[in-house]
Design an enzyme around this catalytic site. Structure first.
Site, PDB file in Angstrom:
ATOM      1  N   SER A 177      31.973  42.542  44.467  1.00  0.00           N
ATOM      2  CA  SER A 177      30.824  42.180  44.182  1.00  0.00           C
ATOM      3  C   SER A 177      30.111  42.975  44.684  1.00  0.00           C
ATOM      4  O   SER A 177      30.565  43.486  45.980  1.00  0.00           O
ATOM      5  CB  SER A 177      30.416  40.312  43.827  1.00  0.00           C
ATOM      6  OG  SER A 177      29.057  40.359  43.830  1.00  0.00           O
ATOM      7  N   ASP A 342      26.526  41.990  38.612  1.00  0.00           N
ATOM      8  CA  ASP A 342      27.001  40.862  37.850  1.00  0.00           C
ATOM      9  C   ASP A 342      25.309  39.868  37.939  1.00  0.00           C
ATOM     10  O   ASP A 342      24.823  38.815  38.332  1.00  0.00           O
ATOM     11  CB  ASP A 342      27.891  39.893  37.819  1.00  0.00           C
ATOM     12  CG  ASP A 342      28.143  38.989  39.614  1.00  0.00           C
ATOM     13  OD1 ASP A 342      27.596  39.887  40.370  1.00  0.00           O
ATOM     14  OD2 ASP A 342      28.884  38.992  39.238  1.00  0.00           O
ATOM     15  N   LYS A 451      27.465  35.284  34.577  1.00  0.00           N
ATOM     16  CA  LYS A 451      25.864  36.107  35.197  1.00  0.00           C
ATOM     17  C   LYS A 451      25.962  37.614  34.920  1.00  0.00           C
ATOM     18  O   LYS A 451      27.295  38.567  35.062  1.00  0.00           O
ATOM     19  CB  LYS A 451      25.587  36.138  36.681  1.00  0.00           C
ATOM     20  CG  LYS A 451      27.159  36.290  37.563  1.00  0.00           C
ATOM     21  CD  LYS A 451      27.002  35.679  39.164  1.00  0.00           C
ATOM     22  CE  LYS A 451      27.899  36.138  40.535  1.00  0.00           C
ATOM     23  NZ  LYS A 451      29.210  35.089  40.275  1.00  0.00           N
TER      24      LYS A 451
END
Length: 619
Positions: A177, A342, A451
């Site tokens: 991420s 995301d 998400k």
């Protein structure tokens, strides 16, 4: 080179390191450990300097698989992300899935995706998210389990979407991420498309430890080339992206025809991640004109060459190039995905400067926008509306829910809880239209149960178009909502604390043997909720209605003036996070109360100034 003799009573570190050399399919990490063994053991086969400390750091303990999966730096050894630790994780996961007869992994298969991260630019090791995805795919393929392997880089939200669309037993996304460039991770979705929760994490962790040795001769012969094993049982994934964007258009776009050709005049940055191609398609699905891309950050770049931290939450430091470009082209709004797309950050030109909305502010705006979407023109949908937010997010939507008559619930922190709870509510007949966490994570509608910064970007862009038709900005809309539902002001941040014992000491002093902190900066505490222990002093039985999680620290103080103060440890980083929110009759009133409580958090609780701990405050 001296020959190492096998000594009796070999240390656990030596045994682990030697097994690593025997099992690791990657030549660069295997060679690194082998060289360390050669220079760290004496002729009797026992550990000796100079490399013994490095070996001990590599092979004392190992990465623990939790509800957040794995996240760690690239590198050799059992405390880093490398082909062997990923192989062992995949074997443990498959072993656990085989126990779940109802899930029938050999028939349903698994979905696997990956981002662009790799280590070759800053280490001597040849490691990447793609390799880890291939290793995982090969483990499942070796047991004749169908594998839906995305053939190229993919935005994280498409993995849970594909998992449910394919009816797979689970989905794996290899990504870190917004973590620094030397990290990657291993995120797991269950067959329902939501991130895993307990007890899956503990069970998978147990199975990993029971399946450390690679299975079969084919594992020993991979040598980094996993294509043949995967091809045996690979399944096509090409249709998933098209179906995902069609679902966005049909279920989340308010007015495709009305949007077509409209110019939102938005500048967008992918933050050196995978988001550009996917968010571009989400704009197309909504009939919106293209955004202006920040070209320097458009292509996937594992070096993250223009930002120190690839996290749009960091503010102007991460968004400097986007702001400069927006000023050049006259954009009034900036959208930014994090590297795996995301999450979503939103900026708007206000006066002569840029306003970066907080995660709570965009969550409040999007929540109300989704409420309007769900109630306008859908009179035939009789399902009651529901929304979710993590317990450290703003309480604003609870005020909206009370006034508008829909269900609002809090969950524990993390989309794993919101995703699974949303499924339960839908089974009960609710239309769950929105869920969010204050760390800029938003789930709009039911396309995924996680998400999704790709769909959120298109919805915000459409909102910008509709608001402009009414002569409004996002800031105008937010102010209108506050005047209607209350001026909630949140002040959230963190301190970095590398010493785990220091964290234990701080939370120990908070609890004070059960006699919890009574005041914060002179404001009295009304009640305490301790989600580590499952305690809530405001309930009749003193038990929390949210589940306890002994593996993390999480204490919340409800103040007599209506404010809320929460402190928790991070599941992925060495941080103590704090969340303060107050509500007032004006922005200034709420802000003053919140600021005073933040001062109390830093001085009365963390005690940065007088405790003497080496803490790092965010910029």
């Amino acid at each position: 080179m001296a020959t190492r003799h096998v000594a009796s009573g070999r240390s656990a570190v030596l045994r682990a390191a030697e097994n690593y050399v025997k099992w690791d399919p990657n030549v660069t990490t295997r060679s690194a450990v082998s060289k360390l063994l050669d220079c760290s053991t004496n002729l009797d086969g026992n550990l000796a300097s100079p490399g013994s400390l490095e070996l001990k750091s590599m092979f004392t303990g190992r990465l623990k698989f939790g509800t957040a999966g794995l996240r760690a730096p690239f590198g050799p050894g059992y405390n880093c992300m490398n082909e062997l630790t990923v192989l062992q994780t995949a074997q443990g996961l498959l072993s656990y899935l085989k126990e779940d007869v109802a899930n029938n992994v050999k028939e349903k298969g698994v979905v696997i995706g990956y981002d662009h991260r790799c280590s070759s630019g800053f280490t001597d090791y040849d490691l990447s998210s793609k390799q880890f995805a291939m290793v995982s795919a090969a483990v499942f393929a070796s047991q004749n389990v169908p594998v839906y392997l995305f053939p190229d880089l993919v935005a994280t939200p498409l993995v849970p979407f594909a998992t449910t669309r394919a009816g797979a037993a689970c989905g794996i996304m290899v990504t870190a991420s917004h973590n620094p460039k030397d990290d990657t991770g291993y995120k797991l979705y269950w067959g329902n498309g939501a991130q895993i929760i307990s007890p899956h994490d503990a069970n998978i962790s147990r199975h990993i430890l029971e399946n450390l040795e690679p299975w079969g001769r084919e594992c020993e012969g991979w040598g980094g080339d996993f294509g043949d094993a995967v091809q045996r049982v690979s399944r096509p994934t090409g249709e998933f992206a098209g179906e995902y964007f069609e679902r966005l258009r049909t279920s989340l776009c308010s007015d495709f025809e009305g949007n077509e050709g409209k110019e939102p005049n938005i500048t967008y940055t992918a933050m050196h991640g995978v988001g550009h191609a996917f968010t571009k398609r989400s704009f197309e699905a909504f009939g919106l004109s293209p955004f202006v891309s920040v070209s320097e950050q458009q292509e996937p770049d594992p070096e993250f060459s223009t930002v120190a931290f690839p996290n749009p939450e960091e503010g102007e430091g991460a968004l400097k190039l986007a702001m400069e470009q927006a000023d050049r082209v006259g954009s009034r709004v900036i959208l930014a995905n994090d590297p795996d797309a995301d999450r979503l950050a939103v900026c708007e030109k206000v006066g002569g400067g840029w306003r970066l909305f907080t995660g709570n502010e965009i969550g409040n705006v999007l929540g109300h926008w989704m409420f309007k979407k769900a109630t306008k023109g859908r009179e035939d949908d009789k399902r009651p509306i529901a929304m979710l937010a993590s317990t450290v997010s703003s309480k604003f939507l609870s005020s909206v829910a009370a006034k508008e008559g829909f269900l609002f619930e809090e969950t524990l922190t993390g989309f794993k809880w919101m995703g699974n709870r949303s499924e339960e509510l839908r089974k009960q007949g609710y239309n769950v239209v929105f869920a969010y966490e204050e760390a800029i994570g938003y789930c709009c509608g039911d396309v995924v149960k996680d998400k999704d910064g790709v769909s959120a970007a298109a919805i915000v862009a459409e909102m910008v178009v509709k608001l402009r038709q009414e002569g409004m900005t996002i800031a105008d809309y937010l102010l209108e909502l506050k005047e209607t539902y209350g001026f909630y002001v949140a002040k959230n941040s963190y301190v970095k604390i590398l010493d785990e014992q220091v964290l234990e000491d701080i939370f120990g002093e908070l609890r004070n043997g059960g006699d919890y902190l009574q005041t914060i900066n002179g404001v009295k505490v009304a009640s305490v909720r301790d989600l580590t222990l499952g305690l809530d002093s405001s309930t009749e039985d003193k038990k929390s209605t949210l589940p306890a999680d002994p593996s993390s620290q999480f204490v919340t103080f409800m103040m007599e003036n209506g404010a809320v103060v929460s402190l928790r440890t991070s599941g992925t980083e060495p941080k103590l996070k704090y969340y303060v929110e107050a509500v007032g009759k004006s922005e200034a009133e709420g802000g003053n109360v919140a600021e005073a409580l933040v001062e109390g958090v830093l001085n009365d609780i963390i005690k940065v100034k007088c405790r003497g701990y080496q803490l790092t405050l965010p910029p």
